[in-house]
Design a protein around this motif. Structure first.
Motif, mmCIF file in Angstrom:
data_model
loop_
_atom_site.group_PDB
_atom_site.id
_atom_site.type_symbol
_atom_site.label_atom_id
_atom_site.label_comp_id
_atom_site.label_asym_id
_atom_site.label_seq_id
_atom_site.Cartn_x
_atom_site.Cartn_y
_atom_site.Cartn_z
ATOM 1 N N GLY A 14 0.903 34.793 3.275
ATOM 2 C CA GLY A 14 0.719 34.049 2.281
ATOM 3 C C GLY A 14 1.584 33.554 1.428
ATOM 4 N N THR A 15 2.924 33.587 1.960
ATOM 5 C CA THR A 15 3.958 32.814 0.963
ATOM 6 C C THR A 15 4.532 31.596 1.910
ATOM 7 N N TYR A 16 5.171 30.841 1.108
ATOM 8 C CA TYR A 16 5.739 29.484 1.804
ATOM 9 C C TYR A 16 7.199 29.561 1.340
ATOM 10 N N GLY A 17 7.958 28.727 1.935
ATOM 11 C CA GLY A 17 9.542 28.483 1.397
ATOM 12 C C GLY A 17 9.378 27.663 0.165
ATOM 13 N N GLN A 18 10.413 27.816 -0.478
ATOM 14 C CA GLN A 18 10.644 27.041 -1.826
ATOM 15 C C GLN A 18 10.639 25.825 -1.427
ATOM 16 N N ASP A 19 9.919 24.963 -2.016
ATOM 17 C CA ASP A 19 9.805 23.488 -2.084
ATOM 18 C C ASP A 19 10.215 22.995 -3.163
ATOM 19 N N GLY A 20 11.444 22.336 -3.469
ATOM 20 C CA GLY A 20 11.865 21.566 -4.654
ATOM 21 C C GLY A 20 12.576 22.464 -5.401
ATOM 22 N N PRO A 21 13.360 22.013 -6.627
ATOM 23 C CA PRO A 21 14.189 22.814 -7.269
ATOM 24 C C PRO A 21 13.655 23.729 -8.097
ATOM 25 N N GLY A 22 12.138 23.810 -8.353
ATOM 26 C CA GLY A 22 11.771 24.896 -9.080
ATOM 27 C C GLY A 22 11.015 24.325 -10.353
ATOM 28 N N MET A 23 10.136 24.951 -11.044
ATOM 29 C CA MET A 23 9.352 24.112 -12.116
ATOM 30 C C MET A 23 10.378 24.168 -13.258
ATOM 31 N N LYS A 24 11.141 25.082 -13.476
ATOM 32 C CA LYS A 24 12.058 25.032 -14.605
ATOM 33 C C LYS A 24 13.197 23.876 -14.807
ATOM 34 N N THR A 25 13.584 23.666 -13.478
ATOM 35 C CA THR A 25 14.486 22.311 -13.078
ATOM 36 C C THR A 25 13.699 21.131 -13.448
ATOM 37 N N GLU A 26 12.571 21.238 -12.732
ATOM 38 C CA GLU A 26 11.655 20.049 -12.954
ATOM 39 C C GLU A 26 11.527 19.601 -14.487
ATOM 40 N N LEU A 27 10.994 20.618 -15.378
ATOM 41 C CA LEU A 27 10.815 20.297 -16.641
ATOM 42 C C LEU A 27 11.885 19.949 -17.280
ATOM 43 N N ARG A 28 13.178 20.443 -16.914
ATOM 44 C CA ARG A 28 14.259 20.231 -17.712
ATOM 45 C C ARG A 28 14.671 18.786 -17.517
ATOM 46 N N GLU A 29 14.508 18.296 -16.181
ATOM 47 C CA GLU A 29 14.657 16.877 -15.798
ATOM 48 C C GLU A 29 13.657 15.908 -16.417
ATOM 49 N N ALA A 30 12.338 16.412 -16.552
ATOM 50 C CA ALA A 30 11.408 15.692 -17.289
ATOM 51 C C ALA A 30 11.783 15.375 -18.497
ATOM 52 N N SER A 31 12.382 16.536 -19.386
ATOM 53 C CA SER A 31 12.645 16.445 -20.773
ATOM 54 C C SER A 31 13.871 15.214 -20.942
ATOM 55 N N VAL A 32 14.805 15.350 -20.166
ATOM 56 C CA VAL A 32 15.995 14.590 -20.151
ATOM 57 C C VAL A 32 15.380 13.007 -20.143
ATOM 58 N N ILE A 33 14.662 12.773 -19.223
ATOM 59 C CA ILE A 33 14.266 11.588 -18.782
ATOM 60 C C ILE A 33 13.259 10.972 -20.131
ATOM 61 N N THR A 34 12.486 11.884 -20.466
ATOM 62 C CA THR A 34 11.758 11.278 -21.656
ATOM 63 C C THR A 34 12.564 10.882 -22.895
ATOM 64 N N VAL A 35 13.665 11.758 -23.151
ATOM 65 C CA VAL A 35 14.559 11.391 -24.184
ATOM 66 C C VAL A 35 15.312 10.113 -23.871
ATOM 67 N N VAL A 36 15.700 9.766 -22.734
ATOM 68 C CA VAL A 36 16.553 8.682 -22.228
ATOM 69 C C VAL A 36 15.674 7.618 -22.479
ATOM 70 N N VAL A 37 14.548 7.506 -21.777
ATOM 71 C CA VAL A 37 13.570 6.269 -21.739
ATOM 72 C C VAL A 37 13.151 5.959 -23.289
ATOM 73 N N ALA A 38 12.872 7.203 -24.293
ATOM 74 C CA ALA A 38 12.711 6.712 -25.639
ATOM 75 C C ALA A 38 13.546 6.169 -26.261
ATOM 76 N N ILE A 39 14.845 6.638 -26.366
ATOM 77 C CA ILE A 39 16.094 6.040 -26.621
ATOM 78 C C ILE A 39 16.298 4.354 -26.342
ATOM 79 N N ALA A 40 16.110 4.174 -24.842
ATOM 80 C CA ALA A 40 15.948 2.782 -24.362
ATOM 81 C C ALA A 40 15.129 1.719 -25.461
ATOM 82 N N GLY A 41 13.900 2.508 -26.072
ATOM 83 C CA GLY A 41 13.296 1.591 -26.917
ATOM 84 C C GLY A 41 14.198 0.859 -28.013
ATOM 85 N N ALA A 42 15.305 1.317 -28.436
ATOM 86 C CA ALA A 42 16.042 0.687 -29.530
ATOM 87 C C ALA A 42 16.559 -0.499 -28.785
#
Length: 231
Positions: free
Chosen positions: A39-67
């Protein structure tokens, strides 16, 4: 005199030569074909914590580009001419060109710029993070809305004064002056996010990574003892 015939062993009895032997120390047991899935699989991707951290960075950068979007909107948007008159000691401000389409051009300029920013942001995110993921899509959507709000406020701040009557009194009666930047179509604030989501999903569908097939299409494993060819 002939030797008596020895009857064969029962079918359920096996020779000691073919009996199962435990693996030696330090040697892993061979994998069994009939092993039960745990019932287990190998780890796919960097993990949820890393994805959330990257998503937070992308949100901030995209928002700042609004200037940058706000500056471009203030620079490229057409000017809406106004003129003031005094009637019964009251200042009245009206459009200098009543048949002009400058007000529509202001909304259209913001919408086109926002669509362009959405396409570019989606392309950059896809090139940097080809694996995609729900957090990245949410980051593009939220960042696009925040960037559009920031661009709107910066454009209004850089544009002419928002107090039209005070501006008219400052320039004088009958003198044409520019109206403040005003976004009449508030739906333009969603153009960035919609363009980013559509382009990113399209790029993922065309060039994104593909999941491996869980089972082969035809045939079985070459080492399957149950499908060994007859000789």
């Amino acid at each position: 005199m002939t030797a008596p015939l020895t009857p064969p062993p029962p079918p359920h009895e096996q020779s000691s030569q073919h009996s199962w032997q435990p693996p030696a120390a330090g040697q892993a047991a061979p994998a069994s074909h009939d092993a039960v899935w745990d019932g287990t699989y190998g780890q796919d991707g960097p993990g949820m914590k890393t994805e959330l951290r990257e998503a937070s960075v992308i949100t901030v950068v995209v928002a700042i580009a609004g200037a940058l979007l706000g500056v471009l909107w203030w620079w490229l948007a057409p000017h809406v001419p106004l003129v003031a008159d005094v009637v019964d000691k009251r200042w009245i401000v009206y459009l200098s060109d009543s048949e002009g389409e400058q007000a529509i051009g202001v909304d259209g300029t913001f919408t086109l710029l926002a669509l362009g920013f959405g396409v570019v942001s989606a392309l950059v995110v896809f090139l940097l993070r080809r694996r995609g993921g729900v957090p990245l899509v949410v980051a593009l959507g939220v960042g696009g809305v925040l960037g559009s709000l920031l661009a709107w406020r910066i454009g209004v701040w850089l544009g002419p004064a928002e107090d039209v009557v005070a501006h008219a009194k400052a320039v004088g009666k009958g003198v044409v002056f520019d109206a403040p930047l005003k976004l009449g179509a508030k739906g333009a604030l969603l153009a960035w996010s919609l363009a980013a989501l559509v382009v990113h999903l399209g790029l993922m569908a065309l060039f994104g990574p593909r999941d491996p097939e869980p089972y082969p299409e035809q045939g079985t494993a070459p080492n399957d003892p149950y499908e060994a060819p007859l000789r």
